[in-house]
Design a protein around this motif. Structure first.
Motif, short mmCIF file in Angstrom:
data_model
loop_
_atom_site.label_atom_id
_atom_site.label_comp_id
_atom_site.label_asym_id
_atom_site.label_seq_id
_atom_site.Cartn_x
_atom_site.Cartn_y
_atom_site.Cartn_z
N ARG A 1 -2.20 -4.13 5.42
CA ARG A 1 -3.08 -3.87 4.28
C ARG A 1 -2.75 -4.81 3.12
O ARG A 1 -3.65 -5.31 2.43
N LEU A 2 -1.46 -5.04 2.89
CA LEU A 2 -1.08 -5.93 1.80
C LEU A 2 -1.51 -7.37 2.07
O LEU A 2 -2.07 -8.04 1.19
N SER B 1 -3.89 -8.40 4.11
CA SER B 1 -5.34 -8.48 4.11
C SER B 1 -5.89 -8.52 2.69
O SER B 1 -6.78 -9.33 2.36
N GLY B 2 -5.36 -7.65 1.82
CA GLY B 2 -5.80 -7.67 0.43
C GLY B 2 -5.49 -8.97 -0.26
O GLY B 2 -6.31 -9.50 -1.02
N LEU C 1 -12.05 -5.14 -4.97
CA LEU C 1 -11.02 -5.32 -3.96
C LEU C 1 -9.68 -4.74 -4.41
O LEU C 1 -8.96 -4.14 -3.61
N ALA D 1 -7.70 -1.78 -2.59
CA ALA D 1 -6.30 -1.89 -2.16
C ALA D 1 -5.46 -0.73 -2.70
O ALA D 1 -4.63 -0.16 -1.98
N SER D 2 -5.67 -0.38 -3.96
CA SER D 2 -4.90 0.73 -4.53
C SER D 2 -5.33 2.07 -3.95
O SER D 2 -4.54 3.01 -3.92
N ILE E 1 -3.54 2.22 -0.26
CA ILE E 1 -2.09 2.00 -0.18
C ILE E 1 -1.42 2.89 -1.20
O ILE E 1 -1.63 2.73 -2.41
N PHE F 1 3.27 0.93 -0.45
CA PHE F 1 3.31 -0.38 -1.11
C PHE F 1 4.73 -0.89 -1.23
O PHE F 1 5.01 -2.06 -0.96
#
Length: 265
Positions: free
Chosen positions: A22-23, A25-26, A123, A127-128, A131, A136
């Motif tokens: 996820r990190l 990708s973001g 975006l 993300a927040s 995650i 995170f």
């Protein structure tokens, strides 16, 4: 109206990915949106952000509500770009007021800025939302772990990022609480139509107590960490184990392809 920093545990397929996936990708999408030069790529990025919000089961009205606070600043930047941006020599002027001329290219530049900032905010909000703070921290620490061999204090950097993300919604709530307290004591908050100078004068008395409360909160956090024996560096381990699966690899490939397409368009 602050959606950045708010985690929504919806149990979507995006939530079940590895935190490192996820990190990364973001980060890929944010870099692609920042480096995109044309409106077509930014339009694709907006579509990807909206589709990802639906997959993550984040309500669109909730995500779009986060655009209300920075919208005046975004519009100001767009107008500024149209007025004082670089002028093309052969571009016909749509509007001409004295020495200022606005052409089609200037309007497109302003729209590009608006689309870029909206895509970035959506975006970051996405993300927040997918995650959590603990994910995170574990994901970022795992990604930065190879840099410890170079002597970089990666755990301190991760802690700074964690505290920053946690303080954003707290600062917004604190500012709202102070504004309501001042309004109950006679301050003119949101009464009638006020100009820019009047709003600045209303905001200045808010900054001092907000700054002092932030310092007090930071000091209390530091004392609490010290009382619980927190220390960074070698010797710290984690009870959380991250597992990179085939689905994570597929997700990374898809995001990398979409990021490349945003740049190519």
């Amino acid at each position: 109206y602050v959606t950045i920093g708010q985690y929504l545990a919806t149990g979507s397929p995006l939530h079940r990915l590895d935190p490192r996936t996820r990190l990364l990708s973001g980060a890929c999408l944010l870099i692609a949106v920042t480096a995109a030069r044309h409106l077509q790529g930014l339009g694709l990025a907006l579509g990807i952000a909206l589709a990802a919000l639906l997959i993550a089961r984040v309500p669109l009205n909730y995500a779009l509500r986060g655009l209300l606070a920075p919208l005046p600043f975004i519009l100001f930047l767009a107008v500024l770009q149209m007025l004082i941006g670089p002028q093309a020599a052969d571009a016909p002027a749509l509007v001409s007021v004295g020495p200022l001329q606005i052409s089609v290219q200037d309007v497109l530049a302003g729209v590009t800025i608006i689309a870029r900032f909206i895509a970035l905010i959506l975006l970051i909000s996405l993300a927040s939302a997918i995650i959590s703070t603990s994910e995170f921290v574990h994901g970022l620490e795992a990604l930065l772990r190879p840099f410890t061999a170079l002597g970089l204090p990666t755990q301190d950097l991760v802690l700074m990022a964690q505290v920053t993300l946690r303080f954003l919604p707290l600062l917004a709530l604190e500012a709202e609480r102070i504004a309501k307290a001042q309004a109950s004591r006679g301050a003119e908050w949101g009464t009638g139509k006020t100009g820019i100078l009047q709003r600045v004068r209303q905001t200045l008395p808010l900054l001092v107590p907000l700054f002092l409360n932030s310092l007090q909160r930071a000091e209390a956090l530091a004392l609490a960490m010290e009382a619980r024996g927190y220390h960074s560096g070698k010797g710290r381990t984690s009870m959380t184990e991250l597992h990179f699966r085939a689905g994570d690899a597929v997700a990374l490939l898809i995001v990398a392809g979409m990021s490349a397409l945003i740049l190519l368009l």
